[in-house]
Design a protein around this motif. Sequence first.
Motif, PDB file in Angstrom:
ATOM      1  N   LEU A 137      31.011  68.936 115.988  1.00 25.51           N
ATOM      2  CA  LEU A 137      30.107  70.070 116.574  1.00 25.51           C
ATOM      3  C   LEU A 137      30.914  70.841 116.178  1.00 25.51           C
ATOM      4  CD1 LEU A 137      29.038  67.534 119.312  1.00 25.51           C
ATOM      5  CD2 LEU A 137      27.753  68.063 117.575  1.00 25.51           C
ATOM      6  N   GLY A 138      30.101  72.264 116.110  1.00 25.90           N
ATOM      7  CA  GLY A 138      30.527  73.545 116.695  1.00 25.90           C
ATOM      8  C   GLY A 138      31.290  74.206 117.197  1.00 25.90           C
ATOM      9  N   GLU A 139      32.165  75.344 117.882  1.00 28.12           N
ATOM     10  CA  GLU A 139      32.085  75.716 119.280  1.00 28.12           C
ATOM     11  C   GLU A 139      31.425  75.789 119.833  1.00 28.12           C
ATOM     12  OE1 GLU A 139      35.594  75.499 120.061  1.00 28.12           O
ATOM     13  OE2 GLU A 139      35.610  74.779 118.512  1.00 28.12           O
ATOM     14  N   GLY A 140      31.236  75.707 120.919  1.00 27.14           N
ATOM     15  CA  GLY A 140      30.164  76.849 122.149  1.00 27.14           C
ATOM     16  C   GLY A 140      29.188  75.760 122.063  1.00 27.14           C
ATOM     17  N   LEU A 141      29.692  74.338 122.026  1.00 30.41           N
ATOM     18  CA  LEU A 141      28.366  73.491 122.609  1.00 30.41           C
ATOM     19  C   LEU A 141      29.531  72.838 123.755  1.00 30.41           C
ATOM     20  CD1 LEU A 141      27.553  72.118 119.209  1.00 30.41           C
ATOM     21  CD2 LEU A 141      26.474  73.423 120.706  1.00 30.41           C
ATOM     22  N   ASP A 142      28.329  72.177 125.050  1.00 34.55           N
ATOM     23  CA  ASP A 142      28.865  71.464 125.924  1.00 34.55           C
ATOM     24  C   ASP A 142      28.679  69.717 125.710  1.00 34.55           C
ATOM     25  OD1 ASP A 142      29.825  71.054 128.270  1.00 34.55           O
ATOM     26  OD2 ASP A 142      27.321  71.654 129.578  1.00 34.55           O
ATOM     27  N   THR A 143      29.695  70.095 125.082  1.00 30.67           N
ATOM     28  CA  THR A 143      29.755  68.417 124.952  1.00 30.67           C
ATOM     29  C   THR A 143      29.898  67.083 125.962  1.00 30.67           C
ATOM     30  OG1 THR A 143      32.456  68.275 125.314  1.00 30.67           O
ATOM     31  CG2 THR A 143      31.217  68.318 122.355  1.00 30.67           C
ATOM     32  N   ALA A 144      30.111  67.579 126.643  1.00 25.39           N
ATOM     33  CA  ALA A 144      29.815  66.917 128.621  1.00 25.39           C
ATOM     34  C   ALA A 144      28.809  66.666 129.320  1.00 25.39           C
ATOM     35  CB  ALA A 144      31.531  67.588 129.376  1.00 25.39           C
ATOM     36  N   ALA A 145      28.367  67.582 128.915  1.00 25.21           N
ATOM     37  CA  ALA A 145      26.159  67.145 128.878  1.00 25.21           C
ATOM     38  C   ALA A 145      25.692  66.616 127.838  1.00 25.21           C
ATOM     39  CB  ALA A 145      26.112  69.068 129.292  1.00 25.21           C
ATOM     40  N   ILE A 146      26.019  66.219 126.686  1.00 26.94           N
ATOM     41  CA  ILE A 146      25.053  65.663 125.786  1.00 26.94           C
ATOM     42  C   ILE A 146      24.448  64.594 126.452  1.00 26.94           C
ATOM     43  CG2 ILE A 146      25.041  63.958 123.876  1.00 26.94           C
ATOM     44  CD1 ILE A 146      27.248  66.236 123.045  1.00 26.94           C
ATOM     45  N   SER A 147      22.791  64.012 126.596  1.00 27.19           N
ATOM     46  CA  SER A 147      22.439  62.857 126.686  1.00 27.19           C
ATOM     47  C   SER A 147      21.559  62.887 125.293  1.00 27.19           C
ATOM     48  CB  SER A 147      21.062  63.710 127.753  1.00 27.19           C
ATOM     49  OG  SER A 147      20.352  64.454 126.918  1.00 27.19           O
ATOM     50  N   ALA A 148      20.884  61.283 125.305  1.00 29.49           N
ATOM     51  CA  ALA A 148      20.331  60.977 124.510  1.00 29.49           C
ATOM     52  C   ALA A 148      19.161  59.989 125.233  1.00 29.49           C
ATOM     53  CB  ALA A 148      21.485  60.120 124.076  1.00 29.49           C
ATOM     54  N   HIS A 149      17.833  59.282 124.462  1.00 28.11           N
ATOM     55  CA  HIS A 149      17.344  58.356 124.802  1.00 28.11           C
ATOM     56  C   HIS A 149      16.758  58.013 123.884  1.00 28.11           C
ATOM     57  CE1 HIS A 149      14.565  62.127 125.044  1.00 28.11           C
ATOM     58  NE2 HIS A 149      12.961  61.335 124.197  1.00 28.11           N
ATOM     59  N   TYR A 150      16.105  57.072 123.815  1.00 27.37           N
ATOM     60  CA  TYR A 150      15.478  55.763 122.855  1.00 27.37           C
ATOM     61  C   TYR A 150      14.201  55.843 122.791  1.00 27.37           C
ATOM     62  CZ  TYR A 150      14.919  52.192 118.871  1.00 27.37           C
ATOM     63  OH  TYR A 150      14.531  51.930 117.629  1.00 27.37           O
ATOM     64  N   GLU A 151      13.064  56.318 122.176  1.00 28.47           N
ATOM     65  CA  GLU A 151      11.631  55.582 122.022  1.00 28.47           C
ATOM     66  C   GLU A 151      10.995  55.340 120.507  1.00 28.47           C
ATOM     67  OE1 GLU A 151       7.950  58.182 125.158  1.00 28.47           O
ATOM     68  OE2 GLU A 151      10.393  58.914 124.324  1.00 28.47           O
TER      69      GLU A 151
END
Length: 147
Positions: free
Chosen positions: A94-108
Amino acid sequence: MAMYWDPFRELDRLAAGMLDSRQGPRVMPIDLHRDGDHYVLSADLPGVDPGSVDVDVDGQLLTIRAERTLRSNEDVQWLAHERPSGSFLRQLTLGEGLDTAAISAHYENGVLSVVIPVSEKAKPRKVEVQTVAAKSENPQVTSGASS
């Protein structure tokens, strides 16, 4: 049941089986796009048990792991066996400038979606332009030009 036999397809299948004998993780296909102030990663994982999907972030490294188990029935005679099984792995830096603490995921429906937000400090912002008052009104303010 009539079946069409293609000797070249059979050779391709056999060669692929011999050449792809590795037991390590397989790569999963992904799409990645930006939607406003976040990125969306979509990974195709059809037939994967949602409980086996694992998404990890370690610093700037995003790792996705999943497992598709082969339906084992000893009494079955396979006529075609093309769907890969085993471990699937994908890693992205992941590049700089991303909020890695707020990453979310869902499977559908066999698709894993990972939402990666842009950090507040990396978002575009408007910079206010200030004007300098006349020197007679405020002697402390200078225009910034050196002589």
